[in-house]
Design a protein around this motif. Structure first.
Motif, PDB file in Angstrom:
ATOM      1  N   ALA A 106       0.866  -1.179   0.000  1.00 38.49           N
ATOM      2  CA  ALA A 106       0.000   0.000   0.000  1.00 38.49           C
ATOM      3  C   ALA A 106       0.902   1.228   0.000  1.00 38.49           C
ATOM      4  N   ALA A 107       0.293   2.404  -0.165  1.00 41.55           N
ATOM      5  CA  ALA A 107       1.094   3.633  -0.209  1.00 41.55           C
ATOM      6  C   ALA A 107       0.356   4.782   0.460  1.00 41.55           C
ATOM      7  N   HIS A 158       4.835   9.844  -9.152  1.00 45.39           N
ATOM      8  CA  HIS A 158       4.776   8.765  -8.177  1.00 45.39           C
ATOM      9  C   HIS A 158       3.427   8.051  -8.214  1.00 45.39           C
ATOM     10  N   LEU A 159       2.339   8.797  -8.382  1.00 45.03           N
ATOM     11  CA  LEU A 159       1.031   8.158  -8.480  1.00 45.03           C
ATOM     12  C   LEU A 159       0.960   7.284  -9.726  1.00 45.03           C
ATOM     13  N   LYS A 171       0.402  -1.650 -10.305  1.00 43.51           N
ATOM     14  CA  LYS A 171      -0.856  -2.277  -9.878  1.00 43.51           C
ATOM     15  C   LYS A 171      -1.065  -2.223  -8.368  1.00 43.51           C
ATOM     16  N   LEU A 172      -0.657  -1.118  -7.756  1.00 47.33           N
ATOM     17  CA  LEU A 172      -0.845  -0.930  -6.317  1.00 47.33           C
ATOM     18  C   LEU A 172      -2.156  -0.172  -6.097  1.00 47.33           C
ATOM     19  N   GLU A 173      -3.128  -0.837  -5.517  1.00 44.49           N
ATOM     20  CA  GLU A 173      -4.479  -0.275  -5.435  1.00 44.49           C
ATOM     21  C   GLU A 173      -4.789   0.391  -4.098  1.00 44.49           C
ATOM     22  N   ASN A 174      -4.067   0.068  -3.052  1.00 38.50           N
ATOM     23  CA  ASN A 174      -4.401   0.566  -1.719  1.00 38.50           C
ATOM     24  C   ASN A 174      -3.597   1.827  -1.416  1.00 38.50           C
ATOM     25  N   ILE A 175      -4.254   2.978  -1.525  1.00 31.86           N
ATOM     26  CA  ILE A 175      -3.588   4.271  -1.375  1.00 31.86           C
ATOM     27  C   ILE A 175      -4.380   5.138  -0.406  1.00 31.86           C
ATOM     28  N   THR A 212      -8.100   8.254 -11.648  1.00 31.02           N
ATOM     29  CA  THR A 212      -6.893   7.473 -11.358  1.00 31.02           C
ATOM     30  C   THR A 212      -7.231   6.329 -10.410  1.00 31.02           C
ATOM     31  N   ILE A 213      -6.227   5.518 -10.114  1.00 29.30           N
ATOM     32  CA  ILE A 213      -6.420   4.388  -9.207  1.00 29.30           C
ATOM     33  C   ILE A 213      -6.730   4.859  -7.792  1.00 29.30           C
ATOM     34  N   ALA A 214      -6.420   6.137  -7.496  1.00 29.58           N
ATOM     35  CA  ALA A 214      -6.633   6.689  -6.156  1.00 29.58           C
ATOM     36  C   ALA A 214      -7.936   7.473  -6.036  1.00 29.58           C
TER      37      ALA A 214
END
Length: 451
Positions: A136-137, A155-156, A163-167, A196-198
C-alpha cells in the motif's frame, strides 16, 4: 524452537510473527519536501534520513525504512481516532491505554514497515525499486503548494503501473495555511485523483511536524488497507533493496562480520541457520564469450527487524540478514536488485526478454512552466531504455518492436521470470523518466555454474 512452528498456520496477523516483525509494507510517496520522512518519524519515532548527504540536504536519497506498531484500545467506549496509536517496533504487544479516564488496554493490531521513497525527480529509479515491495502507499501532498506537483503525478503513475491499489492520501502541512486555502487545496487533490487508481482513496488532513491527526492515519491504515495474502509454505524468496558492510575500520579479524543483505520476503519463511542462494551472483564470460552466472551461497547467522532479533522471518516487512558472505560483496548496496532464497528454487538469470508493454500518453513529473507535457512516442528499434525489474534498475536495448510487444536485450544479466511486471523509463533531458509498464512474456536465460 522455530522448527516447531507450523508455517502453514501463520498469517500476517499471527502474533508469533507480528510481535517482533512487520508483516505489511507501506510506501510513503510524493513530491520532494512534502513531509514523507517527517510523517514516518511521527508514526514510528525513527528518522529515515541517516546518511551524511541526506542530513546535509534534508532530503531522502536512498530508500529509507522504519517499522511501527499500530495499537487499538479494546475499550469500545474509547472514542476514535484517539483509541488508535502508533509506536516504535520494539514496543510490547499490549499496555494500558494512555487516554485519561480510559481503563482499556492498547492491543497490537498491525505491525507495518514504511518504505520511505525519495521525492526528487532525479531519484525516480530508487522510488520504483521501493514500489516493487509495497502492499500500500501513503501519498503526501503539501497543502501549502498547488496540486499536483511534478513528482506527485509521477509517483502516483508509478504505483498505478505497478498495480498498487491501496492508497491513502495525506494532505500535509495544514498548520501552515488558513482553512479556506486548505479547502481549496482539498478540491485540487480531488480533481487530480479523478480517473486514477486513487479516485476513491480517503484524504486525511494532517500536520506531520506537529503530529496532528496521526492517530487518524493509524486508524485508516488499520481499517482501509487489507491484510495482504502471503504464501508462508512456499520456498523462501527475498528481494534485496539494501546491502551493507557493517564492519568498521580498525576491527580485529575475530570481530569481522559477514555482509548484510536487506529487503522484504515475498514468500516462504527464512530461519537462522538456513543455507540460502543469491542470484545473479558473480557474472563472468566463458571461453566462448557467453555469460555465465555463479550464484552466491551462504548461511543465515542472524535476522533483524530494526532492533528486534528474530529466529525466523516471514513475508512482509524489511529484514536485515547477517550472513557469512564476504562483506565487500554487500558494501555500498552492491547486492541491490538481487534475489535471495532457498537454494535451487530461485528464478533463472535472464539476458534477453520479450515483453508485452503499455505506454503512458504523456510524460509525467517534469516541471513544465507553461509548456505542455511531452507526448510519449512509441518504442523504437535500437533505442536505450531503463527497466525496473523487482528492485533492479537495468539498462536495455530494444532489439525489435511489433504492435504491443518488444524484444529487449539487457545490459547485464538479471534474475527474473516470465509473468513479472516491470517499469519502463526513457532518457529525457539527461534524466530517466517513467514512460510505462510491461509484463515479461518470455525470456532467454544464461548458464549457471551449477548446470
Amino acid at each position: 524452537m522455530t522448527d516447531a512452528i507450523d508455517v502453514k498456520k501463520l498469517t500476517p496477523l499471527s502474533m508469533e510473527a507480528m510481535a517482533n516483525q512487520a508483516t505489511i509494507n507501506i510506501g510513503t510517496i510524493g513530491h520532494v519536501a512534502h513531509g514523507k520522512s517527517t510523517l514516518v518519524k511521527a508514526l514510528s519515532g525513527v528518522t529515515t534520513t541517516r546518511f551524511r548527504d541526506e542530513l546535509e540536504r534534508n532530503i531522502t536519497i536512498k530508500l529509507g525504512y522504519a517499522n511501527a506498531k499500530i495499537y487499538k484500545c479494546d475499550n469500545e467506549e474509547c472514542p476514535r481516532p484517539g483509541c488508535f496509536a502508533s509506536y516504535e517496533s520494539s514496543k510490547e504487544v499490549a499496555f494500558a491505554c494512555t487516554r485519561p479516564g480510559c481503563s482499556g488496554t492498547m492491543r497490537l493490531v498491525r505491525h507495518v514497515s514504511f518504505v520511505d521513497c525519495p521525492g526528487h525527480d532525479l531519484l525516480m529509479a530508487t522510488m520504483l525499486s521501493g514500489a516493487a515491495i509495497m502492499d500500500a502507499a501513503l501519498l503526501l501532498v503539501a497543502a501549502n503548494e498547488s496540486c499536483p506537483q511534478p513528482q506527485t503525478s509521477e509517483h502516483l503513475a508509478a504505483v498505478e503501473t505497478m498495480k498498487l491499489e491501496n492508497i491513502i492520501i495525506l494532505q500535509n502541512k495544514v498548520d501552515l495555511i488558513s482553512e479556506e486555502r486548505a479547502l481549496d487545496n482539498h478540491s485540487q487533490i480531488q480533481a487530480f485523483i479523478k480517473g486514477t487508481i486513487a479516485e476513491k482513496s480517503p484524504i486525511i488532513p494532517i500536520s506531520a511536524q506537529l503530529k496532528f491527526n496521526v492517530e487518524a492515519v493509524a486508524e485508516y491504515i488499520y481499517r482501509s488497507i487489507p491484510v495482504p495474502v502471503r504464501d508462508f509454505s512456499a520456498a523462501s524468496r527475498l528481494i534485496v533493496i539494501r546491502s551493507f558492510d557493517v564492519n568498521k575500520p580498525g576491527y580485529e579479524v575475530d570481530q569481522l562480520k559477514g555482509g548484510v543483505p536487506g529487503g522484504s520476503i515475498l514468500q516462504g519463511v527464512i530461519r537462522v541457520g538456513e543455507d540460502v542462494e543469491i542470484r545473479p551472483g558473480y557474472i563472468e564470460l566463458d571461453a566462448d564469450g557467453k555469460y555465465i552466472a555463479r550464484p552466491y551461497r551462504t548461511r543465515v547467522v542472524e535476522l533483524m527487524a530494526e532492533r528486534n532479533q528474530l529466529q525466523f522471518a516471514v513475508p512482509g516487512g524489511l529484514i536485515g540478514m547477517g550472513t557469512l558472505l564476504d562483506p565487500t560483496l554487500c558494501r555500498g548496496d552492491r547486492l541491490v536488485g538481487s534475489v535471495l532464497g532457498a537454494v535451487g528454487t530461485l528464478p533463472k538469470v535472464l539476458i534477453d526478454i520479450k515483453i508485452n508493454y503499455f505506454l503512458l500518453r504523456r510524460l509525467l513529473g517534469v516541471a513544465s512552466e507553461g509548456k505542455k507535457q511531452a507526448k510519449i512516442s512509441k518504442l523504437a528499434k535500437n533505442e536505450e531504455l531503463q527497466l525496473t525489474i523487482g528492485s533492479s534498475a537495468v539498462g536495455a536495448r530494444v532489439a525489435g518492436v511489433k504492435d504491443k510487444e518488444a524484444k529487449l536485450v539487457l545490459s547485464r544479466p538479471t534474475c527474473a521470470e516470465p509473468g513479472e511486471s516491470i517499469a519502463l523509463s526513457r532518457r529525457f533531458e539527461r534524466n530517466w523518466r517513467l514512460i510505462g509498464w510491461a509484463k515479461i512474456v518470455s525470456a532467454r536465460s544464461i548458464r549457471l555454474d551449477s548446470d
